[in-house]
Every structure is written in C-alpha cells, then in structure tokens.
Design an enzyme around this catalytic site. Structure first.
Site, mmCIF file in Angstrom:
data_model
loop_
_atom_site.group_PDB
_atom_site.id
_atom_site.type_symbol
_atom_site.label_atom_id
_atom_site.label_comp_id
_atom_site.label_asym_id
_atom_site.label_seq_id
_atom_site.Cartn_x
_atom_site.Cartn_y
_atom_site.Cartn_z
ATOM 1 N N CYS A 70 0.836 -1.204 0.000
ATOM 2 C CA CYS A 70 0.000 0.000 0.000
ATOM 3 C C CYS A 70 0.871 1.254 0.000
ATOM 4 C CB CYS A 70 -0.919 0.004 1.219
ATOM 5 S SG CYS A 70 -1.864 1.545 1.402
ATOM 6 N N CYS A 73 0.530 3.571 3.377
ATOM 7 C CA CYS A 73 1.029 3.163 4.678
ATOM 8 C C CYS A 73 2.378 3.839 4.941
ATOM 9 C CB CYS A 73 1.189 1.652 4.733
ATOM 10 S SG CYS A 73 -0.377 0.745 4.876
ATOM 11 N N HIS A 134 -3.770 0.878 8.355
ATOM 12 C CA HIS A 134 -4.320 0.448 7.066
ATOM 13 C C HIS A 134 -5.683 -0.217 7.219
ATOM 14 C CE1 HIS A 134 -4.097 -0.978 2.860
ATOM 15 N NE2 HIS A 134 -4.673 -2.073 3.324
ATOM 16 N N ASN A 174 -13.995 8.998 -0.801
ATOM 17 C CA ASN A 174 -14.649 7.852 -1.433
ATOM 18 C C ASN A 174 -14.255 6.615 -0.640
ATOM 19 O OD1 ASN A 174 -15.481 9.549 -3.539
ATOM 20 N ND2 ASN A 174 -13.660 9.098 -4.752
ATOM 21 N N HIS A 187 -8.474 7.089 3.427
ATOM 22 C CA HIS A 187 -7.973 8.360 2.923
ATOM 23 C C HIS A 187 -9.073 9.102 2.189
ATOM 24 C CE1 HIS A 187 -7.871 6.057 -0.822
ATOM 25 N NE2 HIS A 187 -7.708 7.195 -1.482
#
Length: 366
Positions: A70, A73, A134, A174, A187
């Site tokens: 990711c 992160c 995360h 979103n 996020h």
C-alpha cells in the site's frame, strides 16, 4: 496541531499534521523517482456550459495493490511508500496522478464558430491520509483524531484557495470498491478546481432566485428550518449540527450534515461547531455501517464537503454542508446510474427518504 512540510523524491509536497507539538518529521524519501510529468486540460461544453477535465496520464495510476504494498502506509521495515515517515497522525501529499495541476494559462477558443474552448487544467489535487492504520476507516477514528482531520481540511482549504487560478476547493472521501476506490487505506482527497463546479453554481443560482422571490430569505436556512419543523427525516441533532435525509434524496441512503449557524466554508466554523462535529459525524458514519444489518460488509459511501471559497460574490449566501451517501440500496444490491440518471440527470430513488431516516435512527449507537 503541528504542521510540517517536506518534499518527496519527485518534487511533490508532503505535509504532516500532528496532534503533538513535539512531533519531528524529517525522514527523507529514499525512492529513486523521476520528476513527475503530468498534464491536465479542461474543455468547455457549449451545450451544458460546463468544463470537463482531460487527463491521459491518470490511466497509469496505482490500482488495488496488495495490503503489504500500500503506497499510503508509512515507510517501515525496508518498504518505501509515498509517506517516508515510519508513522504519522495525518499526512497530506500532492497526488502523483492529479486531475488538475499547475498554474493558470490562457483560454483558447478553436474549431468552427469558436466553440471548442479549452485551457490548462490548472489547480492541485491532494491525498489526505486520515490515519497510518491500514485496517481502519474514518468511523474507527477517535473524536480527537476526527477533529484533527477537520482542522486539516480547514487548513488545506485556506492554503489551496490562495493558489493562482483556483476558484473552488472540494474536500471529499470515497470509500469502498463499489464506489471505484483503488486504494483501500483510509484516505480522502482534495481538489482545487480552476472554476466553480456546475453543482455549486446551480445551488448559488437557486439560492439567488429564492432570495428574490421571498424578499431576502436564505434558501439554505429555510431548508434546514423546514426539515427541523417537519422532523420526519431528521437523523441526529446536536447543539451546533443537524443531520437529516433530504426531502428529495437522490440516493438510497443520503444524509446532509449542516451547522445550525450558516457559514460559507470550513474557515467560517467557530470553535463550538468544530468541537461538536467529530461526535456527530462519527455517529452518522457508524450508523451507515449498520444500515444493512450484522454480517454485511462495510457500507460504500461518498462524503463530500460543499463550500464556496475565494472571491465568489454570492458566497455569503451559501451554506457549508457535508453530503454523505451510499450507492448500496439493499443487501447485495447497488444503485446504478443508468439511463434516466446518466442520460437525463433525473434520479429515481427506490428508498423513500422517510424510510431511510427511520432506519438510520433505528441503528443508533447504544
């Protein structure tokens, strides 16, 4: 809140926001990145009188990486990410694949009859990482963490609205693959547009017509007063905020969150409103995750701040508010924007707003 600005290896800015004043953010980005090469163009639609962004470079953006890769992160255990620090409270950085980027430029009107107007897609797009965890979501944040995010949205609105060519700042989140999210880390994003968006322009025109028709009354104030007086669709009330399902909701489950005292943007909120917001918003988000019952996956949603920034003459008539909605209409079924919605912008809602509000009251936290 402590704010620290650094640069990533390709020249993009990253800004850390920490609850503690003694936080130190000095880690350098060790990735071998070339300078970013992005280009955005906006083109004018003469039939709808609105702009569309054309951004070919976004085709290459990161898409559903595994959790151990990711990019949002922290950089830990030898794995380097977009965030060089080994931990963070809130981190904001320039999007590597922005929809709007750079400074303003001249508008050109080409083609037959001069109808094909275009201009540089000036502006800025940022990613806002709410937490280094995360596996969390916004609803998992504590009230102090949510307050920090609110302060970050406010600070970014203030800074981005001062950029040359920027006319509107839009903070949003979103969540969920069904929405189209390509990164699972909790996020949101911020778009600094080189124009006032069509939805905002329409609300401003409607508010102006209401003022003229009613001898000076404010449309947003009247809508909030009417929803409170009716009461059927009110989901949650605080001393300074009200959450309700709108009378003509477009989406199966849709909540609008208004401060009782009207302000045009996030910068206008007073301390009492800022202090109460985390409790109200977190409760609404947690109810969203309980709409469809136990065992259901997290509810996909879009959370969008509507505000008017800058020198728009009518901004004092506008009311800052947050619109939260999901495209899930029932367990395992989504609301698709098909012929009527996509072709004619006429929404058809299968869930009566009064039923949606009742359900959101039923799933209140104990």
């Amino acid at each position: 809140m402590k704010k620290t600005s650094n640069r990533l290896a390709d020249g993009r800015e990253i800004v850390y926001y920490d609850a503690s004043d003694d936080a130190v953010r000095e880690a350098a980005d060790q990735r071998p990145l070339e300078p970013t090469a992005t280009a955005s163009e906006i083109r004018y639609d003469p039939l709808l009188a609105e702009w569309t962004a054309v951004t070919a470079h976004r085709q290459a953006r990161t898409y559903h990486p595994p959790a151990d890769e990711c990019p949002l992160c922290p950089s830990r255990d030898g794995r380097l990410s977009e965030i060089p620090e080994p931990d963070y409270d809130v981190a904001v950085f320039e999007n590597r694949f922005p929809s709007f980027t750079g400074g303003p430029g001249p508008e050109t009107a080409g083609g037959p009859h001069g109808l094909f107007a275009s201009a540089p897609g000036a502006g800025r797009c940022e990613v806002v990482c709410f937490t280094s965890d995360h596996t969390a979501s916004f609803a998992d944040l504590t009230e102090p963490q949510a307050r920090l995010v609110l302060d970050v949205w406010t600070d970014r609105t203030a800074e981005l609205s001062q950029l040359a060519g920027v006319e509107q700042v839009f903070c949003f989140e979103n969540r969920g693959r069904e929405i189209g999210v390509t990164l699972g880390h909790p996020h949101g994003q911020i778009y600094a547009y080189p124009f006032t968006t069509p939805r905002t322009e329409r609300m401003l025109r409607t508010a102006a017509a209401h003022r003229d028709r009613t001898g000076g009354r404010n449309l947003f104030d009247d809508v909030l007063d009417a929803e409170l007086a009716d009461g059927q669709r009110v989901v949650l009330e605080g001393e300074h905020w009200v959450a309700f399902v709108p009378h003509a909701a477009h989406w199966p489950y849709e909540v609008h969150l208004y401060p009782r005292r009207r302000v045009p943007d996030l910068l206008g909120l007073e301390e009492e409103q800022r202090a109460e917001f985390p409790r109200i918003y977190l409760e609404v988000l947690r109810r969203f995750d309980r709409i469809f019952g136990p065992g259901e996956p997290p509810t996909p949603y879009i959370a969008a701040w509507h505000q008017v920034t800058g020198a728009v003459p009518e901004r004092r008539e506008f009311a800052l508010h947050l619109e939260l909605f999901t495209i899930r209409r029932t367990s395992g079924k989504l609301k698709f924007l098909a012929g009527s919605e996509s072709g004619m912008n006429v929404f058809i809602n299968d869930v009566p707003p009064e039923a949606a509000a009742e359900r959101l009251r039923e799933v209140a936290s104990e």
